[in-house]
Design a protein around this motif. Structure first.
Motif, PDB file in Angstrom:
ATOM      1  N   UNK A 163      16.122  -7.582 -10.040  1.00  0.00           N
ATOM      2  CA  UNK A 163      16.576  -8.662 -11.195  1.00  0.00           C
ATOM      3  C   UNK A 163      16.596  -8.029 -12.662  1.00  0.00           C
ATOM      4  N   UNK A 164      15.577  -7.392 -13.035  1.00  0.00           N
ATOM      5  CA  UNK A 164      15.413  -6.820 -14.313  1.00  0.00           C
ATOM      6  C   UNK A 164      16.263  -5.232 -14.427  1.00  0.00           C
ATOM      7  N   UNK A 165      17.252  -5.247 -14.879  1.00  0.00           N
ATOM      8  CA  UNK A 165      17.626  -3.748 -14.706  1.00  0.00           C
ATOM      9  C   UNK A 165      16.847  -2.883 -15.763  1.00  0.00           C
ATOM     10  N   UNK A 166      15.879  -3.224 -16.665  1.00  0.00           N
ATOM     11  CA  UNK A 166      15.104  -2.340 -17.079  1.00  0.00           C
ATOM     12  C   UNK A 166      14.064  -1.811 -16.356  1.00  0.00           C
ATOM     13  N   UNK A 167      13.826  -2.266 -15.138  1.00  0.00           N
ATOM     14  CA  UNK A 167      12.632  -1.883 -14.154  1.00  0.00           C
ATOM     15  C   UNK A 167      13.475  -0.840 -13.131  1.00  0.00           C
ATOM     16  N   UNK A 168      14.745  -0.659 -13.130  1.00  0.00           N
ATOM     17  CA  UNK A 168      15.377  -0.101 -12.010  1.00  0.00           C
ATOM     18  C   UNK A 168      15.144   1.380 -11.875  1.00  0.00           C
ATOM     19  N   UNK A 169      14.766   1.689 -12.887  1.00  0.00           N
ATOM     20  CA  UNK A 169      14.310   3.280 -12.739  1.00  0.00           C
ATOM     21  C   UNK A 169      12.789   3.441 -12.099  1.00  0.00           C
ATOM     22  N   UNK A 170      12.167   2.245 -11.976  1.00  0.00           N
ATOM     23  CA  UNK A 170      10.864   2.496 -11.379  1.00  0.00           C
ATOM     24  C   UNK A 170      10.809   1.867 -10.011  1.00  0.00           C
ATOM     25  N   UNK A 171      12.027   1.482  -9.251  1.00  0.00           N
ATOM     26  CA  UNK A 171      12.212   0.835  -8.207  1.00  0.00           C
ATOM     27  C   UNK A 171      11.703   1.658  -7.061  1.00  0.00           C
ATOM     28  N   UNK A 172      12.122   2.803  -6.889  1.00  0.00           N
ATOM     29  CA  UNK A 172      11.845   3.796  -5.736  1.00  0.00           C
ATOM     30  C   UNK A 172      10.416   4.082  -5.878  1.00  0.00           C
ATOM     31  N   UNK A 173       9.797   4.461  -6.957  1.00  0.00           N
ATOM     32  CA  UNK A 173       8.548   4.917  -7.006  1.00  0.00           C
ATOM     33  C   UNK A 173       7.597   3.798  -6.781  1.00  0.00           C
ATOM     34  N   UNK A 174       7.818   2.579  -7.263  1.00  0.00           N
ATOM     35  CA  UNK A 174       7.082   1.382  -7.066  1.00  0.00           C
ATOM     36  C   UNK A 174       6.782   0.821  -5.665  1.00  0.00           C
ATOM     37  N   UNK A 175       8.049   1.072  -4.936  1.00  0.00           N
ATOM     38  CA  UNK A 175       8.342   0.621  -3.710  1.00  0.00           C
ATOM     39  C   UNK A 175       7.586   1.726  -2.688  1.00  0.00           C
ATOM     40  N   UNK A 176       7.645   2.792  -3.106  1.00  0.00           N
ATOM     41  CA  UNK A 176       6.852   3.962  -2.419  1.00  0.00           C
ATOM     42  C   UNK A 176       5.266   4.090  -2.379  1.00  0.00           C
ATOM     43  N   UNK A 177       4.957   3.636  -3.534  1.00  0.00           N
ATOM     44  CA  UNK A 177       3.405   3.404  -3.759  1.00  0.00           C
ATOM     45  C   UNK A 177       2.844   1.935  -2.882  1.00  0.00           C
ATOM     46  N   UNK A 178       3.654   0.965  -2.852  1.00  0.00           N
ATOM     47  CA  UNK A 178       3.573  -0.192  -2.078  1.00  0.00           C
ATOM     48  C   UNK A 178       3.404   0.439  -0.514  1.00  0.00           C
ATOM     49  N   UNK A 179       4.239   1.189   0.038  1.00  0.00           N
ATOM     50  CA  UNK A 179       4.551   1.272   1.168  1.00  0.00           C
ATOM     51  C   UNK A 179       3.293   2.387   1.474  1.00  0.00           C
ATOM     52  N   UNK A 180       3.070   3.161   0.553  1.00  0.00           N
ATOM     53  CA  UNK A 180       2.045   4.029   1.124  1.00  0.00           C
ATOM     54  C   UNK A 180       0.648   3.604   1.121  1.00  0.00           C
ATOM     55  N   UNK A 181       0.392   2.726   0.275  1.00  0.00           N
ATOM     56  CA  UNK A 181      -0.721   2.075   0.370  1.00  0.00           C
ATOM     57  C   UNK A 181      -0.950   1.103   1.763  1.00  0.00           C
ATOM     58  N   UNK A 182       0.184   0.468   1.902  1.00  0.00           N
ATOM     59  CA  UNK A 182       0.095  -0.294   3.195  1.00  0.00           C
ATOM     60  C   UNK A 182       0.007   0.496   4.253  1.00  0.00           C
ATOM     61  N   UNK A 183       0.792   1.550   4.713  1.00  0.00           N
ATOM     62  CA  UNK A 183       0.688   2.359   5.797  1.00  0.00           C
ATOM     63  C   UNK A 183      -0.469   2.985   5.767  1.00  0.00           C
ATOM     64  N   UNK A 184      -1.077   3.631   4.896  1.00  0.00           N
ATOM     65  CA  UNK A 184      -2.223   4.300   5.058  1.00  0.00           C
ATOM     66  C   UNK A 184      -3.560   3.673   5.253  1.00  0.00           C
ATOM     67  N   UNK A 185      -3.566   2.451   4.762  1.00  0.00           N
ATOM     68  CA  UNK A 185      -4.870   1.527   4.942  1.00  0.00           C
ATOM     69  C   UNK A 185      -4.701   0.899   6.471  1.00  0.00           C
ATOM     70  N   UNK A 186      -3.412   0.889   6.743  1.00  0.00           N
ATOM     71  CA  UNK A 186      -3.080  -0.064   8.075  1.00  0.00           C
ATOM     72  C   UNK A 186      -3.373   1.129   9.290  1.00  0.00           C
ATOM     73  N   UNK A 187      -3.044   2.294   8.976  1.00  0.00           N
ATOM     74  CA  UNK A 187      -3.466   3.417  10.060  1.00  0.00           C
ATOM     75  C   UNK A 187      -4.925   3.315  10.119  1.00  0.00           C
ATOM     76  N   UNK A 188      -5.707   3.300   9.187  1.00  0.00           N
ATOM     77  CA  UNK A 188      -7.210   3.316   9.383  1.00  0.00           C
ATOM     78  C   UNK A 188      -7.487   1.976  10.259  1.00  0.00           C
ATOM     79  N   UNK A 189      -7.043   0.993   9.633  1.00  0.00           N
ATOM     80  CA  UNK A 189      -7.340  -0.244  10.587  1.00  0.00           C
ATOM     81  C   UNK A 189      -7.055  -0.456  11.984  1.00  0.00           C
ATOM     82  N   UNK A 190      -5.990   0.194  12.225  1.00  0.00           N
ATOM     83  CA  UNK A 190      -5.662   0.539  13.707  1.00  0.00           C
ATOM     84  C   UNK A 190      -6.398   1.321  14.365  1.00  0.00           C
TER      85      UNK A 190
END
Length: 248
Positions: free
Chosen positions: A102-129
Motif C-alpha cells: 500500500x505504501x510505496x515508501x515501504x516497498x524496499x523493505x517488503x522482501x526482508x520483512x516477509x522473509x523475517x516473518x516466514x523465518x520466525x514462523x517456520x523455525x518455531x513451527x519446526x520445533x513445535x512439530x
C-alpha cells in the motif's frame, strides 16, 4: 498460484547462485560448527550430567516438586509475557510486509520483512512439530523429580505403558530463538545490526528456556536443541530463499 510458483522458483534460483559464491568460512561457521555442536549435544552433553545438575538446583527433594513451578512471575509474566512479545514481533513484520503493498515508501523493505516473518514462523513451527511427536517428558513428569516417567536418552525407546511426554525440544524458547531470523534478514545489508540481532535472539531464547528450567518445565538440553533446530531451519531458508538480492 502460477505466480506464486514462479516467484518461489525465482527465489530458489537466486539462492543457488548466492550459495555458489559463499566462502568456505561462511559454511564452516554457519553449517559446519552447528553440525559439530549437534554431534556434541547428542554424544557428549549427556555425559556431563548438566541437565540433572541444573534442574536439581530448582527441585525440592523434601516436598518432591519444583517450588517455582506455579509462581505468577514465571508462569504468567515471564512465560506468557515473553511468548506474546515474540509473537508481536512476528506480527509487526507481517504487517510491514502487507503495508508495503500500500505504501510505496515501504516497498524496499517488503522482501526482508516477509522473509523475517516466514523465518520466525517456520523455525518455531519446526520445533513445535518435533515437540508434538516427541516421547520425552518434562522434568516435572520424570520419576527422579516426583513424576512417573523415565528419563530417556535422545533416541531411547519409550517403555510400554508410558504415554509420550511431548516435551522436547523446548517450544517456548524457540519463539525467542526465532528472533535470529533478523540476523539472516540483515546479514547481507547490515552486518553490524545482524550480529546484534544474532546475540539478541540467542539471549532471549536462552532466557526463555532458563525460565522454564527454573519451573521444571524443560531440561537445559531441550533449550539447546531448540536453538539448534531453529538455526538450521533459518539457514536452509536463507540459502534457498534469500531475504535480499545482493552479495553473499
Amino acid at each position: 498460484m502460477p505466480y506464486l510458483i514462479a516467484r518461489a522458483v525465482g527465489w530458489a534460483g537466486q539462492g543457488w547462485r548466492l550459495n555458489a559464491s559463499r566462502s568456505a568460512r561462511f559454511w564452516l561457521l554457519h553449517l559446519g560448527l552447528p553440525l559439530l555442536i549437534g554431534l556434541w549435544l547428542w554424544l557428549g552433553y549427556p555425559g556431563t550430567g548438566l541437565d540433572d545438575l541444573i534442574v536439581g538446583h530448582y527441585f525440592d527433594p523434601v516436598t518432591r516438586h519444583f517450588p517455582l513451578q506455579n509462581t505468577p512471575l514465571l508462569a504468567n509474566g515471564l512465560h506468557s509475557g515473553t511468548k506474546m512479545l515474540c509473537i508481536l514481533v512476528g506480527v509487526v513484520m507481517l504487517g510491514l510486509w502487507l503495508m508495503s503493498f500500500v505504501d510505496t515508501r515501504l516497498r524496499g523493505h517488503r522482501r526482508r520483512a516477509g522473509w523475517i516473518f516466514l523465518g520466525m514462523l517456520l523455525s518455531s513451527t519446526a520445533v513445535s512439530v518435533l515437540k508434538a511427536h516427541s516421547i520425552h517428558h518434562c522434568p516435572w513428569d520424570v520419576v527422579d523429580y516426583g513424576g512417573y516417567a523415565p528419563h530417556l536418552a535422545l533416541f531411547e525407546v519409550l517403555p510400554p505403558g508410558i504415554s509420550p511426554g511431548r516435551c522436547f525440544p523446548a517450544g517456548h524458547a524457540s519463539g525467542g530463538f526465532a528472533l535470529m531470523a533478523f540476523y539472516f534478514g540483515l546479514r547481507d545489508s547490515s552486518p553490524r545490526q545482524a550480529r546484534l540481532a544474532l546475540w539478541l535472539g540467542l539471549g532471549v531464547g536462552w532466557a526463555m528456556g532458563w525460565f522454564q528450567t527454573m519451573r521444571g518445565a524443560h531440561f537445559p538440553s531441550h533449550t539447546l536443541w531448540a536453538a539448534w533446530v531453529v538455526w538450521l531451519v533459518l539457514l536452509g531458508l536463507y540459502c534457498f530463499f534469500p531475504p535480499t538480492v545482493g552479495k553473499a
